[in-house]
Design an enzyme around this catalytic site. Sequence first.
Site, mmCIF file in Angstrom:
data_model
loop_
_atom_site.group_PDB
_atom_site.id
_atom_site.type_symbol
_atom_site.label_atom_id
_atom_site.label_comp_id
_atom_site.label_asym_id
_atom_site.label_seq_id
_atom_site.Cartn_x
_atom_site.Cartn_y
_atom_site.Cartn_z
ATOM 1 N N THR A 1 -12.071 -52.918 47.884
ATOM 2 C CA THR A 1 -10.914 -52.166 48.406
ATOM 3 C C THR A 1 -10.394 -52.798 49.693
ATOM 4 O O THR A 1 -9.178 -52.917 49.896
ATOM 5 C CB THR A 1 -11.336 -50.704 48.683
ATOM 6 O OG1 THR A 1 -11.852 -50.159 47.477
ATOM 7 C CG2 THR A 1 -10.170 -49.866 49.166
ATOM 8 N N HIS B 1 -8.419 -55.826 48.873
ATOM 9 C CA HIS B 1 -7.070 -55.485 48.379
ATOM 10 C C HIS B 1 -6.150 -55.161 49.556
ATOM 11 O O HIS B 1 -4.994 -55.572 49.582
ATOM 12 C CB HIS B 1 -7.124 -54.267 47.440
ATOM 13 C CG HIS B 1 -7.780 -54.540 46.124
ATOM 14 N ND1 HIS B 1 -7.297 -55.468 45.227
ATOM 15 C CD2 HIS B 1 -8.884 -54.004 45.540
ATOM 16 C CE1 HIS B 1 -8.085 -55.491 44.155
ATOM 17 N NE2 HIS B 1 -9.056 -54.622 44.333
#
Length: 342
Positions: free
Chosen positions: A40, A43
């Site tokens: 995450t 990203h």
Amino acid sequence: MKALVKVRAGPGLELRDVPEPEHGINDVLVRVHKTGICGTDLHIEAWDAWAAKTIRPPLIVGHEFVGEIVEVGTNVTDFHPGELVSGEGHVTCGRCRHCLAGRRHLCANSIGLGVGRDGAFAEFVVLPMTNIWHHWPGIDADVAAIFDPFGNAVHTALAFQVMGEDVLVSGAGPIGLMATAVARHAGARHVVVSEPNAYRRELAMRMGASIAIDPRERELSSTFADLDMVEGFDVAMEMSGNPTALRAAIAAMAHGGGVAILGLPTADVSLDINDIVMKMLTLRGIYGREMYETWYKMTVMLKSGLDITPAITHRFSYREHDAAFSAARQGDSGKVIMDWIG
Ligand code: NAD
Ligand code: ZN
């Protein structure tokens, strides 16, 4: 305090001096010791389509951490300064049907630490007391830092009964690696790991895999004879997010098997529903961790001998965050830790 901040929409993160977070009457203020880098965070750093849609800068990123409590709100009685803790990264609403029934992992209104509120890649982080988990004194600090993804692994690995069963793990990223060790600890007969990256296959063997194959070179079913398997896998854990891996797993399942799906594909996936129906498979989505049954299981399994340390391969100071992020991004790594003390 120092914090790793997504300053504006677009790629990159900046190490900045920002005000220490304020805590309310129900909150716990933690001095962060160590953090883990999650997909995450990659990203958000890269600013892909998901990040652009989800993240509202400025935001301190990060959600995998261990630290020491420095202050607690006036309503807080179970936590005290000096205690070693981690935090559940999903802050739930407390008011929906599932929260009220004690099924907080099913809350549809949860807010992610380092996603929807300021996160843990900082010298200090604040969370509600209902999100804090005590560690026992003397726990390996690197292991304590990654209870969040370790929890994903445990939540997935215990979704179906694995004792005596033949288990497939698709994808040996940090979570697949830990799930391999958990399945082994929980009594699986065989754990077959499918992973294209050779470095990660090697790590998978150290985590207790029976065999680790490259799915580009070998069919899953080619392992059955070697392992005395008759029909196929009883349990599969999809931890790659790759549609091909999910299709291959379904094709290699025994009748009545369970497929726990943690991996998040980035595009639509087509599946052979006939195969699912006629084999009477159960497909189950896994998100986050159960609060706090998964956390309890993590703690007691570590205390009873489960070792996940081989999955941790790189350690950096927070000042070397660029190097830490590139180590996490290139495939030849397991879990990457950043130290916020040194
Ligand atoms: P990761 O990207 O480090 O690991 C995925 C691995 O899958 C990589 O090693 C990759 O080489 C491998 N892979 C790619 N194609 C494959 C194929 N065809 N067959 C087998 N393996 C293949 O990710 P991670 O941090 O270990 O997380 C695993 C997955 O879980 C990711 O998809 C992530 O987005 C997802 N995730 C979900 C949750 C949740 O709550 N559901 C939480 C965290 C992560
Ligand atoms: Zn809720």
